[in-house]
Design an enzyme around this catalytic site. Structure first.
Site, PDB file in Angstrom:
ATOM      1  N   ASP A  79       0.824  -1.206   0.000  1.00  0.00           N
ATOM      2  CA  ASP A  79       0.000   0.000   0.000  1.00  0.00           C
ATOM      3  C   ASP A  79       0.859   1.257   0.000  1.00  0.00           C
ATOM      4  O   ASP A  79       1.830   1.379   0.766  1.00  0.00           O
ATOM      5  CB  ASP A  79      -0.898  -0.019   1.247  1.00  0.00           C
ATOM      6  CG  ASP A  79      -1.717   1.248   1.394  1.00  0.00           C
ATOM      7  OD1 ASP A  79      -2.622   1.454   0.578  1.00  0.00           O
ATOM      8  OD2 ASP A  79      -1.438   2.025   2.331  1.00  0.00           O
ATOM      9  N   GLU A 102       1.214  -0.137  -4.922  1.00  0.00           N
ATOM     10  CA  GLU A 102       0.417   1.069  -5.132  1.00  0.00           C
ATOM     11  C   GLU A 102       1.392   2.224  -4.985  1.00  0.00           C
ATOM     12  O   GLU A 102       2.046   2.369  -3.952  1.00  0.00           O
ATOM     13  CB  GLU A 102      -0.699   1.214  -4.102  1.00  0.00           C
ATOM     14  CG  GLU A 102      -1.521   2.479  -4.352  1.00  0.00           C
ATOM     15  CD  GLU A 102      -2.374   2.900  -3.162  1.00  0.00           C
ATOM     16  OE1 GLU A 102      -3.372   3.604  -3.390  1.00  0.00           O
ATOM     17  OE2 GLU A 102      -2.040   2.555  -2.023  1.00  0.00           O
TER      18      GLU A 102
END
Length: 589
Positions: free
Chosen positions: A259, A292
């Site tokens: 993330d 990401e």
């Protein structure tokens, strides 16, 4: 392999045999640390070099324990493998080999075969609830499920990005053995299992590291969540890299999605993590790492580093064309949207060094990468859940346009990602939910509503009051997909579309993906693009997409071309109707 000292003093409990465990804690700011066995004795932990404390104690799997800092503060193990309740409760010793795997020969699947399905474990009823959906997902054509973060978080309802104990699977979803059973069952069905991990921050409730290891953080750099994590320190790097290896080796996850790595300033940490994962997972296993990264750092992809990145650019420009929304970050894609879509389909990223709306340069060149280095999606937890009312695209876009975009999603050479319920046109919202209490709950609720103050539709406070309270249990209940509706009229048609497109993908596209590359794209008109990719066997994939409202001229296909799918009937071979996608495979001569 790590040296003996590094192995002994890594984070977390280390079971030596069924009745003995080595407990250790990095606490450089503590004057003393004790091991507090729940219902038993309290043992002094010995100080070692570099701020480590440790003790070998006659306790095995299932033991509940805490650490007592300076004789006054009882804390859970930051590398707890399981919690007896919530984030403030005691930790539990878990033996890594406490589960008998039924599919030990599973080696995973090559990356190019991936069709991802992102889901929230709590919304599907915990680990056992997810397991009940696996067979149908495999039959649909999904090849990998991706679980939103599982790190123990405060309360029972949370997206998972507020986790504070990264090694402990969320107890409200089930036990570590339940999670392993879910993964084992998925492997038996030919499904990979990915996990979303958060290595850029800790949640606001239950993180005690600042009390006894303040140098875990660097106070000269800030992230949206507070002080940045200090990845310059060996102990901090090992904390997260060992965590990644735990998920991959002990739980046998097939891949990780990292993330928001744009909030991790130390590029060296990311490279070391990738290198150690490649080195310290079993030879022959297909293990995948996905990023990401808002910075579009193409240089992190390929060369045995990271397999792919979520392509937010692709989503954003398609969302603009499907909905006409232009506020917030969609403003970066609203001008010359067709040209931006062509750049995405023809080169990977939209932003490859160009300036965004704030005049900031963003991204790196990406056209040299394989198309499978990009994960494309129309919806995910962020893009649905970060809307004020959590609307899905089926409620925002015209059905024909959404059908055309879905055809692109599932038949382009990029790796497709679906969000739970998308495949049958679910209309339940997916909202932002937590289970905080007191002042933190108030701050989260008001902060959530404040995020939308700059949007014209939420300019007045009364309108913002209508935004669901994240801490209200009804907000979570409203976010659970109603899978019973899949067989109702209107939903069956979406299921049939996804099933047919995924059948075509696996039969005609996936076998040709290794060695594929971008072959350019051109604008045909407003909202209309023609893209080509050179596939690994020498054939070419051609996708003509028209999300606009008027027909556009279309150059003829090659004589060797075979129509794979048309989302609507074309009245003439040289015209592409509005809200239509045509997919052809041009075979090599």
């Amino acid at each position: 392999m790590p040296n003996q000292r590094a192995h002994i003093w890594r984070h977390g409990p280390h079971p030596i045999d069924p009745n003995r465990t080595l407990f250790r804690l990095w606490a450089p700011d503590a004057k003393s640390v004790q091991l507090d066995i729940v219902g038993g004795e309290t043992l002094a932990m010995q100080a070692a070099q570099d701020g480590w404390y440790g003790v070998e104690a006659p306790y095995g799997s299932g033991t509940l324990y805490r650490f007592l800092i300076d004789g006054e503060l009882a804390v859970p193990d930051p590398a707890s493998r399981a919690q007896a309740g919530d984030v403030h409760d005691p930790s539990i010793v878990v033996a890594p080999g406490d589960y008998l795997w039924q599919h030990r020969d599973w080696q995973g699947r090559p990356w190019h075969e991936t069709v991802l399905y992102e889901l929230h474990v709590g919304a599907l009823g915990g680990y056992a609830g997810v397991e009940r959906h696996l067979a149908e997902l495999a039959e649909l054509g999904v090849t990998a499920i991706e679980l939103m973060p599982l790190a123990e978080f405060p309360g029972e309802r949370n997206w998972g990005y507020d986790g504070v104990l990264p090694y402990a699977p969320e107890a409200s979803y089930g036990t570590p053995q339940d999670l392993k059973h879910l993964i084992d069952t998925a492997h038996g069905l030919g499904l990979m299992v990915f996990l979303d991990v958060v290595y850029n921050h800790f949640g606001p409730d239950g993180n005690y590291l600042g009390r006894y290891a303040r140098h875990f953080f660097r106070h000269d750099q800030q992230t949206p969540w507070g002080d940045a994590i200090d990845f310059r320190r060996r102990e901090v790097r090992d904390f997260f890299i060992d965590n990644a290896l735990m998920w991959l080796n002990e739980y046998r996850f097939d891949g990780l999605r990292l993330d928001a790595v744009h909030a991790i300033p130390e590029r060296g940490f990311l490279l070391e993590l990738a290198e150690r994962v490649r080195r310290e997972t079993a030879p022959g296993r297909h293990v995948h790492l996905v990023l990401e990264n808002e910075d579009n750092r193409a240089s992190l992809l390929g060369e045995a580093r990271f397999d792919a990145q979520w392509n937010d650019d692709g989503h954003n420009v398609l969302h603009v064309l499907l909905t006409d929304e232009q506020q917030g970050y969609y403003a970066d894609y609203s001008q010359e949207a067709s040209a931006k879509l062509a750049r995405c389909l023809g080169e990977g990223f939209v932003y490859q060094g160009q300036n965004n709306r704030r005049g900031e340069s963003r991204g790196e060149p990406s056209s040299h990468l394989c198309p499978t280095a990009f994960v494309l999606f129309l919806q995910n937890h962020d893009q649905v859940g970060n809307r004020a009312f959590g609307e899905r695209l089926v409620s925002l876009a015209e059905p024909e346009a959404l059908r055309a975009a879905t055809t692109l999603l599932l038949l382009s050479p990029m790796i497709p990602l679906l969000f739970m319920g998308e495949e049958w046109g679910a209309r339940q919202p997916f909202l932002f939910f937590t289970s905080h209490h007191g002042e933190l709950a108030d701050a989260v609720r008001e902060g959530r509503r404040g995020e939308f103050a700059e949007f014209a539709a939420f300019a007045d406070a009364a309108t913002r009051e209508r935004i669901p309270d994240p801490n209200d249990e009804a907000t979570f209940a409203d976010s659970r997909p109603d899978f019973g509706a899949r067989r109702e009229p209107g939903h069956r048609e979406w299921m049939a579309l996804y099933r047919e497109l995924l059948r075509i993908r696996h039969a005609d596209i996936v076998p040709r993906l290794p060695g594929s590359r971008f072959a350019g794209a051109q604008v045909l008109g407003e909202g209309a693009v023609l893209a080509r990719w050179q596939l690994g066997d020498g054939s070419r994939l051609r996708i003509a997409l028209n999300l606009g409202r008027t027909p556009v001229a279309l150059e003829p296909v090659a004589e060797s071309a075979r129509l794979l799918f048309a989302s609507a009937t074309a009245e003439a071979p040289d015209r592409l109707p509005p809200r239509t996608t045509l997919v052809h495979l041009e075979h090599a001569l």
